[in-house]
Scaffold this motif. Sequence first.
Motif, PDB file in Angstrom:
ATOM      1  N   GLN A   1       0.846  -1.199   0.000  1.00  0.00           N
ATOM      2  CA  GLN A   1       0.000   0.000   0.000  1.00  0.00           C
ATOM      3  C   GLN A   1       0.879   1.246   0.000  1.00  0.00           C
ATOM      4  O   GLN A   1       1.864   1.320   0.725  1.00  0.00           O
ATOM      5  CB  GLN A   1      -0.896  -0.012   1.239  1.00  0.00           C
ATOM      6  CG  GLN A   1      -1.942   1.049   1.266  1.00  0.00           C
ATOM      7  CD  GLN A   1      -2.849   0.914   2.490  1.00  0.00           C
ATOM      8  OE1 GLN A   1      -2.644   0.087   3.347  1.00  0.00           O
ATOM      9  NE2 GLN A   1      -3.851   1.765   2.557  1.00  0.00           N
ATOM     10  N   HIS A   2       0.514   2.244  -0.815  1.00  0.00           N
ATOM     11  CA  HIS A   2       1.335   3.449  -0.834  1.00  0.00           C
ATOM     12  C   HIS A   2       0.588   4.693  -0.367  1.00  0.00           C
ATOM     13  O   HIS A   2       1.203   5.742  -0.222  1.00  0.00           O
ATOM     14  CB  HIS A   2       1.986   3.674  -2.199  1.00  0.00           C
ATOM     15  CG  HIS A   2       1.025   3.931  -3.307  1.00  0.00           C
ATOM     16  ND1 HIS A   2       0.509   2.924  -4.076  1.00  0.00           N
ATOM     17  CD2 HIS A   2       0.469   5.065  -3.763  1.00  0.00           C
ATOM     18  CE1 HIS A   2      -0.311   3.433  -4.955  1.00  0.00           C
ATOM     19  NE2 HIS A   2      -0.365   4.723  -4.793  1.00  0.00           N
ATOM     20  N   GLN A   3      -0.736   4.587  -0.112  1.00  0.00           N
ATOM     21  CA  GLN A   3      -1.416   5.747   0.455  1.00  0.00           C
ATOM     22  C   GLN A   3      -2.579   5.318   1.333  1.00  0.00           C
ATOM     23  O   GLN A   3      -3.164   4.250   1.136  1.00  0.00           O
ATOM     24  CB  GLN A   3      -1.854   6.740  -0.613  1.00  0.00           C
ATOM     25  CG  GLN A   3      -2.840   6.254  -1.629  1.00  0.00           C
ATOM     26  CD  GLN A   3      -3.255   7.386  -2.561  1.00  0.00           C
ATOM     27  OE1 GLN A   3      -4.280   8.002  -2.339  1.00  0.00           O
ATOM     28  NE2 GLN A   3      -2.474   7.642  -3.578  1.00  0.00           N
ATOM     29  N   ALA A   4      -2.878   6.162   2.322  1.00  0.00           N
ATOM     30  CA  ALA A   4      -3.976   5.901   3.248  1.00  0.00           C
ATOM     31  C   ALA A   4      -4.475   7.236   3.781  1.00  0.00           C
ATOM     32  O   ALA A   4      -3.702   8.181   3.938  1.00  0.00           O
ATOM     33  CB  ALA A   4      -3.515   5.021   4.397  1.00  0.00           C
ATOM     34  N   LEU A   5      -5.763   7.285   4.058  1.00  0.00           N
ATOM     35  CA  LEU A   5      -6.405   8.499   4.583  1.00  0.00           C
ATOM     36  C   LEU A   5      -7.299   8.086   5.736  1.00  0.00           C
ATOM     37  O   LEU A   5      -8.072   7.142   5.622  1.00  0.00           O
ATOM     38  CB  LEU A   5      -7.231   9.185   3.486  1.00  0.00           C
ATOM     39  CG  LEU A   5      -7.985  10.457   3.873  1.00  0.00           C
ATOM     40  CD1 LEU A   5      -6.999  11.572   4.202  1.00  0.00           C
ATOM     41  CD2 LEU A   5      -8.911  10.879   2.745  1.00  0.00           C
ATOM     42  N   ILE A   6      -7.190   8.815   6.854  1.00  0.00           N
ATOM     43  CA  ILE A   6      -8.067   8.551   7.996  1.00  0.00           C
ATOM     44  C   ILE A   6      -8.905   9.797   8.269  1.00  0.00           C
ATOM     45  O   ILE A   6      -8.475  10.913   8.038  1.00  0.00           O
ATOM     46  CB  ILE A   6      -7.277   8.150   9.269  1.00  0.00           C
ATOM     47  CG1 ILE A   6      -6.214   9.199   9.630  1.00  0.00           C
ATOM     48  CG2 ILE A   6      -6.660   6.780   9.111  1.00  0.00           C
ATOM     49  CD1 ILE A   6      -5.506   8.960  10.952  1.00  0.00           C
ATOM     50  N   ASN A   7     -10.108   9.548   8.749  1.00  0.00           N
ATOM     51  CA  ASN A   7     -10.999  10.620   9.158  1.00  0.00           C
ATOM     52  C   ASN A   7     -10.935  10.693  10.675  1.00  0.00           C
ATOM     53  O   ASN A   7     -11.224   9.694  11.346  1.00  0.00           O
ATOM     54  CB  ASN A   7     -12.421  10.332   8.679  1.00  0.00           C
ATOM     55  CG  ASN A   7     -13.228  11.585   8.522  1.00  0.00           C
ATOM     56  OD1 ASN A   7     -13.057  12.523   9.276  1.00  0.00           O
ATOM     57  ND2 ASN A   7     -14.119  11.576   7.544  1.00  0.00           N
ATOM     58  N   ILE A   8     -10.535  11.794  11.213  1.00  0.00           N
ATOM     59  CA  ILE A   8     -10.334  11.934  12.659  1.00  0.00           C
ATOM     60  C   ILE A   8     -11.556  12.606  13.258  1.00  0.00           C
ATOM     61  O   ILE A   8     -11.883  13.745  12.924  1.00  0.00           O
ATOM     62  CB  ILE A   8      -9.048  12.738  12.937  1.00  0.00           C
ATOM     63  CG1 ILE A   8      -7.865  12.002  12.324  1.00  0.00           C
ATOM     64  CG2 ILE A   8      -8.871  12.957  14.431  1.00  0.00           C
ATOM     65  CD1 ILE A   8      -6.606  12.793  12.229  1.00  0.00           C
TER      66      ILE A   8
END
Length: 169
Positions: free
Chosen positions: A161-168
């Motif tokens: 995996q080269h990208q990830a986004l989290i919702n805080i």
Amino acid sequence: MIYSFRNSSFRDPETGVYNQIYFMEVFNREWHRHLRDKQSLALLYLCPHIHETVKQPHLLELFTNQVQEALLRATDLIARLDTNHFALGLFNVDEQGTQVVLARIEAQINEFKEKYGKDHNFSIDYKLAGGICIPSDDKNIEGLFVQVESLSSQLELDHDQHQALINIH
């Protein structure tokens, strides 16, 4: 890049993007504005691994110029945090808008590989971690940076995996 004393207080001399001090000042100011206006913002960490920058140091500047082209709004920022990390600040953006920017960054990196990969013998890998949130009284800016840095560290260990986004929340 030609080094200029006019820009020396807020630009990274090697890449031409903003430096960490300037980025932190602007991000802090925007955090408080978004807190007041109840708008969301995103913090991204980009960690490029270009394996020929020792022999060809200009590749990093060309890379950051290419990534900057993915940031179409004048309010979006990119800054160099240290040797291996860049921070991007996206303001007044929701999760869908952040995903669009992530896709544009990926497209620009692929274009960089195509454009400069033929002329220079190098390999590139990158990790792009991000966090999006609406600032509030129960969240602090340091927490956002810690969570995005932690996500970035996790991505460094994941070779698939080269990208990830989290919702805080």
